[in-house]
Scaffold this motif. Structure first.
Motif, mmCIF file in Angstrom:
data_model
loop_
_atom_site.group_PDB
_atom_site.id
_atom_site.type_symbol
_atom_site.label_atom_id
_atom_site.label_comp_id
_atom_site.label_asym_id
_atom_site.label_seq_id
_atom_site.Cartn_x
_atom_site.Cartn_y
_atom_site.Cartn_z
ATOM 1 N N ASN A 163 0.856 -1.195 0.000
ATOM 2 C CA ASN A 163 0.000 0.000 0.000
ATOM 3 C C ASN A 163 0.891 1.245 0.000
ATOM 4 O OD1 ASN A 163 -1.966 1.937 0.252
ATOM 5 N ND2 ASN A 163 -2.652 1.300 2.271
ATOM 6 N N LEU A 164 1.223 1.727 -1.196
ATOM 7 C CA LEU A 164 2.070 2.908 -1.335
ATOM 8 C C LEU A 164 1.267 4.156 -0.985
ATOM 9 C CD1 LEU A 164 4.881 3.892 -2.277
ATOM 10 C CD2 LEU A 164 3.918 4.129 -4.570
ATOM 11 N N GLN A 165 1.844 5.005 -0.135
ATOM 12 C CA GLN A 165 1.132 6.185 0.351
ATOM 13 C C GLN A 165 1.232 7.344 -0.644
ATOM 14 O OE1 GLN A 165 -0.703 5.981 3.611
ATOM 15 N NE2 GLN A 165 -0.392 4.039 2.533
ATOM 16 N N THR A 166 0.458 7.204 -1.730
ATOM 17 C CA THR A 166 0.353 8.250 -2.749
ATOM 18 C C THR A 166 -1.119 8.511 -3.041
ATOM 19 O OG1 THR A 166 0.511 6.623 -4.542
ATOM 20 C CG2 THR A 166 2.561 7.673 -3.822
ATOM 21 N N TYR A 167 -1.368 9.647 -3.698
ATOM 22 C CA TYR A 167 -2.747 10.021 -4.017
ATOM 23 C C TYR A 167 -2.808 10.573 -5.436
ATOM 24 C CZ TYR A 167 -7.108 12.649 -4.132
ATOM 25 O OH TYR A 167 -8.338 13.147 -4.497
ATOM 26 N N LYS A 168 -3.824 10.155 -6.171
ATOM 27 C CA LYS A 168 -4.057 10.649 -7.525
ATOM 28 C C LYS A 168 -5.510 11.058 -7.633
ATOM 29 C CE LYS A 168 -3.329 9.464 -12.400
ATOM 30 N NZ LYS A 168 -2.874 8.401 -13.338
ATOM 31 N N GLY A 169 -5.751 12.365 -7.707
ATOM 32 C CA GLY A 169 -7.105 12.877 -7.748
ATOM 33 C C GLY A 169 -7.730 12.765 -9.134
ATOM 34 N N PRO A 170 -9.019 13.032 -9.237
ATOM 35 C CA PRO A 170 -9.706 12.990 -10.541
ATOM 36 C C PRO A 170 -9.065 13.954 -11.537
ATOM 37 C CG PRO A 170 -11.292 13.136 -8.735
ATOM 38 C CD PRO A 170 -9.946 13.371 -8.138
ATOM 39 N N GLY A 171 -8.681 13.449 -12.683
ATOM 40 C CA GLY A 171 -8.077 14.288 -13.713
ATOM 41 C C GLY A 171 -6.603 14.521 -13.538
ATOM 42 N N ASP A 172 -6.010 14.033 -12.437
ATOM 43 C CA ASP A 172 -4.569 14.211 -12.226
ATOM 44 C C ASP A 172 -3.783 13.305 -13.158
ATOM 45 O OD1 ASP A 172 -5.187 15.991 -10.288
ATOM 46 O OD2 ASP A 172 -4.611 14.726 -8.590
ATOM 47 N N TYR A 173 -2.629 13.803 -13.618
ATOM 48 C CA TYR A 173 -1.777 13.012 -14.511
ATOM 49 C C TYR A 173 -0.757 12.207 -13.717
ATOM 50 C CZ TYR A 173 1.423 11.832 -18.308
ATOM 51 O OH TYR A 173 2.207 11.142 -19.191
ATOM 52 N N VAL A 174 -0.290 12.756 -12.613
ATOM 53 C CA VAL A 174 0.708 12.076 -11.788
ATOM 54 C C VAL A 174 0.185 11.903 -10.371
ATOM 55 C CG1 VAL A 174 2.657 12.935 -13.141
ATOM 56 C CG2 VAL A 174 1.843 14.255 -11.183
ATOM 57 N N ASN A 175 0.815 11.007 -9.625
ATOM 58 C CA ASN A 175 0.464 10.783 -8.226
ATOM 59 C C ASN A 175 1.225 11.754 -7.336
ATOM 60 O OD1 ASN A 175 -0.236 8.319 -9.685
ATOM 61 N ND2 ASN A 175 -0.680 7.466 -7.689
ATOM 62 N N SER A 176 0.616 12.096 -6.226
ATOM 63 C CA SER A 176 1.266 12.936 -5.217
ATOM 64 C C SER A 176 1.609 12.084 -4.005
ATOM 65 C CB SER A 176 0.330 14.077 -4.787
ATOM 66 O OG SER A 176 -0.009 14.892 -5.894
ATOM 67 N N VAL A 177 2.736 12.395 -3.383
ATOM 68 C CA VAL A 177 3.169 11.663 -2.197
ATOM 69 C C VAL A 177 2.407 12.184 -0.985
ATOM 70 C CG1 VAL A 177 5.112 11.151 -0.678
ATOM 71 C CG2 VAL A 177 5.450 11.238 -3.147
ATOM 72 N N ILE A 178 1.823 11.283 -0.214
ATOM 73 C CA ILE A 178 1.108 11.666 1.003
ATOM 74 C C ILE A 178 2.123 11.827 2.126
ATOM 75 C CG2 ILE A 178 -0.624 10.964 2.691
ATOM 76 C CD1 ILE A 178 -1.948 9.312 0.502
ATOM 77 N N ILE A 179 2.201 13.008 2.689
ATOM 78 C CA ILE A 179 3.152 13.271 3.768
ATOM 79 C C ILE A 179 2.402 13.772 4.995
ATOM 80 C CG2 ILE A 179 5.094 13.754 2.230
ATOM 81 C CD1 ILE A 179 4.557 16.701 2.583
ATOM 82 N N THR A 180 3.039 13.679 6.145
ATOM 83 C CA THR A 180 2.394 14.076 7.399
ATOM 84 C C THR A 180 2.711 15.518 7.780
ATOM 85 O OG1 THR A 180 4.263 13.150 8.621
ATOM 86 C CG2 THR A 180 2.351 11.728 8.278
ATOM 87 N N SER A 181 3.941 15.971 7.504
ATOM 88 C CA SER A 181 4.354 17.353 7.798
ATOM 89 C C SER A 181 4.061 17.747 9.235
ATOM 90 C CB SER A 181 3.656 18.328 6.836
ATOM 91 O OG SER A 181 4.041 18.094 5.515
ATOM 92 N N ASN A 182 4.369 16.908 10.168
ATOM 93 C CA ASN A 182 4.129 17.237 11.555
ATOM 94 C C ASN A 182 5.467 17.326 12.294
ATOM 95 O OD1 ASN A 182 4.171 14.360 11.012
ATOM 96 N ND2 ASN A 182 3.987 14.088 13.214
ATOM 97 N N PRO A 183 5.559 18.056 13.398
ATOM 98 C CA PRO A 183 4.454 18.806 14.009
ATOM 99 C C PRO A 183 4.263 20.169 13.345
ATOM 100 C CG PRO A 183 6.418 19.027 15.335
ATOM 101 C CD PRO A 183 6.786 18.093 14.214
ATOM 102 N N LEU A 184 3.074 20.746 13.506
ATOM 103 C CA LEU A 184 2.807 22.088 12.992
ATOM 104 C C LEU A 184 3.645 23.117 13.747
ATOM 105 C CD1 LEU A 184 -1.075 21.948 12.577
ATOM 106 C CD2 LEU A 184 0.657 21.666 10.809
ATOM 107 N N ARG A 185 3.933 24.223 13.072
ATOM 108 C CA ARG A 185 4.760 25.277 13.669
ATOM 109 C C ARG A 185 3.876 26.480 13.975
ATOM 110 N NH1 ARG A 185 9.801 27.169 10.169
ATOM 111 N NH2 ARG A 185 8.098 27.938 8.851
ATOM 112 N N LYS A 186 4.012 27.002 15.177
ATOM 113 C CA LYS A 186 3.169 28.132 15.592
ATOM 114 C C LYS A 186 3.615 29.400 14.896
ATOM 115 C CE LYS A 186 1.266 30.397 19.703
ATOM 116 N NZ LYS A 186 -0.125 30.162 19.240
ATOM 117 N N LYS A 187 2.645 30.132 14.338
ATOM 118 C CA LYS A 187 2.903 31.406 13.677
ATOM 119 C C LYS A 187 1.831 32.389 14.090
ATOM 120 C CE LYS A 187 3.705 33.550 9.185
ATOM 121 N NZ LYS A 187 3.746 33.348 7.708
ATOM 122 N N GLY A 188 2.198 33.294 15.018
ATOM 123 C CA GLY A 188 1.226 34.232 15.541
ATOM 124 C C GLY A 188 0.165 33.506 16.353
ATOM 125 N N ALA A 189 -1.090 33.761 15.995
ATOM 126 C CA ALA A 189 -2.194 33.125 16.714
ATOM 127 C C ALA A 189 -2.605 31.797 16.086
ATOM 128 C CB ALA A 189 -3.400 34.071 16.752
#
Length: 318
Positions: free
Chosen positions: A68-94
């Motif tokens: 189960n490769l963690q990629t995503y291909k939406g309707p009409g997309d030509y290529v797959n995108s890599v699913i990433i977590t990008s955590n933890p979030l970084r605080k910016k202002g409020a």
């Protein structure tokens, strides 16, 4: 005189978030260096025990049951995108924002491993099973976490290959060999097709090996003018052919560089070695060694690779 070999069969090993970026050019099944690296790490853990200090884990076969490769291909997309977590979030202002990231392709997969074991006696089966189970419960494979695996059965009390176990195989016994091979079903075993790539390169008279590789892997479509449709043309070579990474090629001489982490170890820059592989179902094999991978070092050309095909006397010297 019959020749017997001992194997460790690890069934249904579920791995979460394994590294799917095996090289700068490929994404998908983890590189063979990751699988043999895990085997080597397991050996080092087992050898810490005095009773198991003489064992060696020599070769390995990998059979993939689920991928189960963690990629995503939406309707009409030509290529797959890599699913990433990008955590933890970084605080910016409020609020919060996603931090800068480097894409890391991940894969969830289930495999069975067949590992050739040397130096293990029947008197050590119990402690070998105990220490192997303990090591697998916290080690990683290809950077991924081991979520579960079939418990290791006692080889004296059970003869089933549905679970993990130690297999004693008489190479002269077709029954023993077929039993070991069938233990990796159902799944696909990755093997090397280096010779096929070499033959195609000679046929094309191509200096660029990458061009020969792409020629074997490319999919060609033919346009039907009358019906205005496109039809996929069959490849010249049959089989589930894939590009695979099998090791590293040294780019610089062995030596020391400024600010290297370990000042006592020689250093060299290297790049991944890309070649041709194929996924085949285990029942196609007649010999266990046809599925097994092991390390090969070519000092003259600085090659550190994992090989599956039989090495010729001058193989890898070019």
């Amino acid at each position: 005189m019959s020749k017997s070999k001992m194997y460790l069969l690890l069934r249904q090993v579920k791995i979460h978030n394994a590294n799917a970026f095996s090289s700068p050019l490929t994404i998908g099944f983890p590189a063979m260096t990751a699988w043999l690296g895990a085997m080597h790490a397991l050996e080092r853990m087992l050898r810490r025990n005095e009773a198991l200090s003489g064992i060696r884990l020599k070769k390995l076969a990998v059979s993939c049951h689920d991928f189960n490769l963690q990629t995503y291909k939406g309707p009409g997309d030509y290529v797959n995108s890599v699913i990433i977590t990008s955590n933890p979030l970084r605080k910016k202002g409020a609020s919060f924002e996603r931090p800068p990231f480097i894409e890391e392709a991940r894969v969830h997969l289930t495999v069975s491993l067949l590992i050739e074991v040397d130096g293990l006696s029947s008197s050590n089966y119990s402690i070998f099973n105990e220490k192997t189970t303990k090591a697998l419960n916290w080690m990683k494979i290809a950077g991924g976490d081991i979520l579960a695996f079939s418990p290791i059965d006692d080889p004296i009390k059970s003869t089933s290959t549905r679970g993990s176990r130690i297999l004693l195989v008489d190479e002269d016994s077709e029954k023993d060999v077929r039993r070991a091979i069938r233990s990796l079903m159902p799944g696909y075993v990755l093997i090397e097709r280096r010779q096929l790539l070499k033959q195609r390169q000679e046929k094309l008279e191509a200096q660029d090996t990458l061009q020969a590789l792409l020629d074997l892997l490319a999919l060609h479509y033919e346009h039907d003018v009358e019906h205005d449709t496109w039809h996929l043309q069959p490849r010249q070579e049959q089989g589930w052919l894939v590009p695979i990474v099998t090791g590293f090629k040294g780019l610089t001489p062995l030596g020391h560089v400024a600010n290297q982490r370990d000042a006592s170890t020689l250093h060299r820059f290297a790049e991944p070695v890309l070649t041709l592989g194929e996924f085949k179902m285990p029942h196609h094999f007649q010999d266990i060694d046809q599925m097994m991978w092991h390390y090969h070092y070519n000092e003259r050309n600085g090659l550190y690779v994992c090989v599956n095909e039989q090495m010729e006397s001058n193989e890898g010297e070019d």
